[in-house]
Design a protein around this motif. Structure first.
Motif, PDB file in Angstrom:
ATOM      1  N   LYS A  83       0.826  -1.209   0.000  1.00 22.09           N
ATOM      2  CA  LYS A  83       0.000   0.000   0.000  1.00 22.09           C
ATOM      3  C   LYS A  83       0.860   1.260   0.000  1.00 22.09           C
ATOM      4  N   TYR A  84       0.306   2.313  -0.580  1.00 25.41           N
ATOM      5  CA  TYR A  84       0.810   3.664  -0.377  1.00 25.41           C
ATOM      6  C   TYR A  84      -0.014   4.285   0.747  1.00 25.41           C
ATOM      7  N   THR A  85       0.674   4.790   1.771  1.00 26.87           N
ATOM      8  CA  THR A  85       0.021   5.404   2.925  1.00 26.87           C
ATOM      9  C   THR A  85       0.325   6.897   2.951  1.00 26.87           C
ATOM     10  N   THR A  86      -0.682   7.717   3.115  1.00 23.17           N
ATOM     11  CA  THR A  86      -0.502   9.167   3.146  1.00 23.17           C
ATOM     12  C   THR A  86       0.241   9.585   4.414  1.00 23.17           C
ATOM     13  N   PRO A  87       0.764  10.821   4.471  1.00 22.85           N
ATOM     14  CA  PRO A  87       1.451  11.282   5.685  1.00 22.85           C
ATOM     15  C   PRO A  87       0.588  11.176   6.941  1.00 22.85           C
ATOM     16  N   HIS A 136      -3.923   3.214   0.832  1.00 21.17           N
ATOM     17  CA  HIS A 136      -4.255   2.754   2.179  1.00 21.17           C
ATOM     18  C   HIS A 136      -5.549   3.393   2.694  1.00 21.17           C
ATOM     19  N   SER A 137      -5.858   4.543   2.148  1.00 19.07           N
ATOM     20  CA  SER A 137      -7.117   5.228   2.442  1.00 19.07           C
ATOM     21  C   SER A 137      -7.319   6.288   1.380  1.00 19.07           C
ATOM     22  N   PRO A 138      -8.541   6.771   1.192  1.00 19.69           N
ATOM     23  CA  PRO A 138      -8.731   7.922   0.308  1.00 19.69           C
ATOM     24  C   PRO A 138      -7.939   9.115   0.831  1.00 19.69           C
ATOM     25  N   LEU A 139      -7.575   9.998  -0.060  1.00 22.16           N
ATOM     26  CA  LEU A 139      -6.889  11.223   0.334  1.00 22.16           C
ATOM     27  C   LEU A 139      -7.920  12.244   0.812  1.00 22.16           C
ATOM     28  N   PRO A 140      -7.483  13.380   1.351  1.00 21.47           N
ATOM     29  CA  PRO A 140      -8.435  14.326   1.943  1.00 21.47           C
ATOM     30  C   PRO A 140      -9.548  14.787   1.006  1.00 21.47           C
ATOM     31  N   THR A 141      -9.287  14.865  -0.295  1.00 21.01           N
ATOM     32  CA  THR A 141     -10.333  15.251  -1.248  1.00 21.01           C
ATOM     33  C   THR A 141     -10.425  14.207  -2.346  1.00 21.01           C
ATOM     34  N   GLY A 164      -5.901  -1.103  -6.015  1.00 15.42           N
ATOM     35  CA  GLY A 164      -7.034  -1.206  -5.109  1.00 15.42           C
ATOM     36  C   GLY A 164      -7.029  -0.085  -4.097  1.00 15.42           C
ATOM     37  N   ILE A 165      -7.966  -0.140  -3.184  1.00 20.17           N
ATOM     38  CA  ILE A 165      -8.080   0.901  -2.159  1.00 20.17           C
ATOM     39  C   ILE A 165      -8.621   0.294  -0.874  1.00 20.17           C
ATOM     40  N   SER A 166      -8.179   0.828   0.243  1.00 18.95           N
ATOM     41  CA  SER A 166      -8.617   0.361   1.563  1.00 18.95           C
ATOM     42  C   SER A 166      -9.350   1.473   2.286  1.00 18.95           C
ATOM     43  N   ASN A 167     -10.161   1.083   3.269  1.00 24.03           N
ATOM     44  CA  ASN A 167     -10.879   2.058   4.107  1.00 24.03           C
ATOM     45  C   ASN A 167     -11.702   3.035   3.264  1.00 24.03           C
ATOM     46  N   VAL A 168     -12.456   2.498   2.334  1.00 24.19           N
ATOM     47  CA  VAL A 168     -13.159   3.327   1.357  1.00 24.19           C
ATOM     48  C   VAL A 168     -14.673   3.205   1.525  1.00 24.19           C
ATOM     49  N   THR A 169     -15.373   4.293   1.238  1.00 25.15           N
ATOM     50  CA  THR A 169     -16.836   4.291   1.213  1.00 25.15           C
ATOM     51  C   THR A 169     -17.319   4.075  -0.212  1.00 25.15           C
ATOM     52  N   VAL A 187     -10.878  -4.068  -2.939  1.00 26.59           N
ATOM     53  CA  VAL A 187     -11.258  -3.189  -1.833  1.00 26.59           C
ATOM     54  C   VAL A 187     -10.948  -3.938  -0.545  1.00 26.59           C
ATOM     55  N   GLN A 188     -10.258  -3.260   0.362  1.00 23.04           N
ATOM     56  CA  GLN A 188      -9.938  -3.865   1.663  1.00 23.04           C
ATOM     57  C   GLN A 188     -10.529  -2.980   2.759  1.00 23.04           C
ATOM     58  N   ASN A 189     -11.553  -3.491   3.432  1.00 23.97           N
ATOM     59  CA  ASN A 189     -12.286  -2.726   4.444  1.00 23.97           C
ATOM     60  C   ASN A 189     -12.497  -3.543   5.710  1.00 23.97           C
ATOM     61  N   ARG A 190     -12.813  -2.835   6.784  1.00 30.19           N
ATOM     62  CA  ARG A 190     -13.310  -3.519   7.967  1.00 30.19           C
ATOM     63  C   ARG A 190     -14.687  -4.095   7.652  1.00 30.19           C
TER      64      ARG A 190
END
Length: 300
Positions: A83-87, A136-141, A164-169, A187-190
């Motif tokens: 994954k790429y994880t934001t700051p 790893h998650s969507p970015l702020p916008t 892919g993307i994780s923690n996404v709506t 998609v990887q989610n809880r």
């Protein structure tokens, strides 16, 4: 929807394969040992991230190269996901890029570090590739999220095979799907009550051939673990409650991130889902009743 009680059982049909991906979060200095033990036990998918705060991606790579050298598994037979994880999700004192880098630099530096960490050959990362790389998650916008996605698309299909993307709506996933050239594959989610088990999102994924992966499957679902459906399956198939829950989740077409640190549980979990599948084939009527009761809990 296809995961309703009227749909064919994915567990029985075998369309739920593979059942598990080995999760490497929070393993710290035990990462290499545990990844290698998971591969010996039979796991053929490994999940990590370029996020030293929670993952030791370099130690995952060390374990994979040992496994390749020792003939435990071939690179082509293994699914490797990072994954790429934001700051916002990083330890600012230990991360693969500078927190003030522009997004393009962050992405390229993070991907380069993952390709280096996960290279199959010690001496060169020339033939390194990643089966799937997730945001790893969507970015702020949504604009930033789509920008990051476009940057990752430039690596497909040679250095990265899928995105892919994780923690996404669902709205964000829909936007990515509609506006991207390379469609999401994962998609990887809880999978837990707070998201109402992602029923509409999972339906969206299933109709578009997007794999849905769950994490915190056991820890996030104490009520499911104690449910009558899980207890009935555990008793009838003679497996643990956790294996019963895993099997019912796998039946939904979900791939479960399994991060156990116990070699015994690694072996039992892999074998146990196969055992439950065989029991379900031999007891279809009882299995159908159990899965219907389980679905009523998560898809009211």
């Amino acid at each position: 929807m296809a995961s309703s009680a009227k749909a064919p059982s994915r567990l029985i049909s075998g369309r739920s394969e593979p059942s598990f991906i080995y999760g490497t979060a929070w393993k710290k200095n035990q990462t290499s040992r545990l990844v290698k033990e998971a591969l010996i036990a039979g796991f053929r998918g490994v999940d990590t991230a370029a996020q030293p705060r929670h993952y030791q991606e370099n130690l995952v790579g060390n374990a994979l190269r040992e496994a390749y050298r020792e003939g435990i598994v071939k690179r082509g037979d293994l699914y490797v996901q990072t994954k790429y994880t934001t700051p916002a999700g990083q330890d600012l004192n230990n991360m693969p890029y500078h927190p003030l880098d522009p997004l393009e630099t962050q992405i390229h530096t993070s991907v380069a570090s993952s390709l280096r960490n996960l290279r199959p050959n010690e001496d060169s990362d020339e033939d390194s590739y990643i089966d799937c790389l997730l945001l790893h998650s969507p970015l702020p916008t949504i604009e930033q999220t789509l920008e990051a996605w476009k940057l990752l698309e430039s690596y497909v299909p040679h250095k990265i095979r899928n995105l892919g993307i994780s923690n996404v709506t669902l709205p964000i996933l829909q936007s990515i799907y509609e506006k991207s050239s390379i469609k999401p594959s994962v998609v990887q989610n809880r999978f837990y009550p707070d998201t109402k088990y992602d029923v509409p999102l999972r339906d969206f994924c299933q109709k578009r051939n997007i794999s849905y992966q769950s994490f915190w499957t056991l820890t996030g679902n104490p009520k499911l673990l104690k449910s009558e459906a899980v207890a009935m399956l555990a008793a009838s198939a003679k497996v643990s409650g956790s294996l019963a829950l895993y099997s019912l989740v796998v039946d939904l077409g979900i791939i479960v991130l399994n991060g156990t640190s116990s070699v015994q549980h690694m072996e039992e979990d892999l074998a146990g889902v196969v055992e439950v599948r065989q029991w379900a084939l031999e007891n279809e009527r009882e299995w159908d009743q159990i899965r219907a009761a389980f679905l009523r809990m998560i898809e009211p």
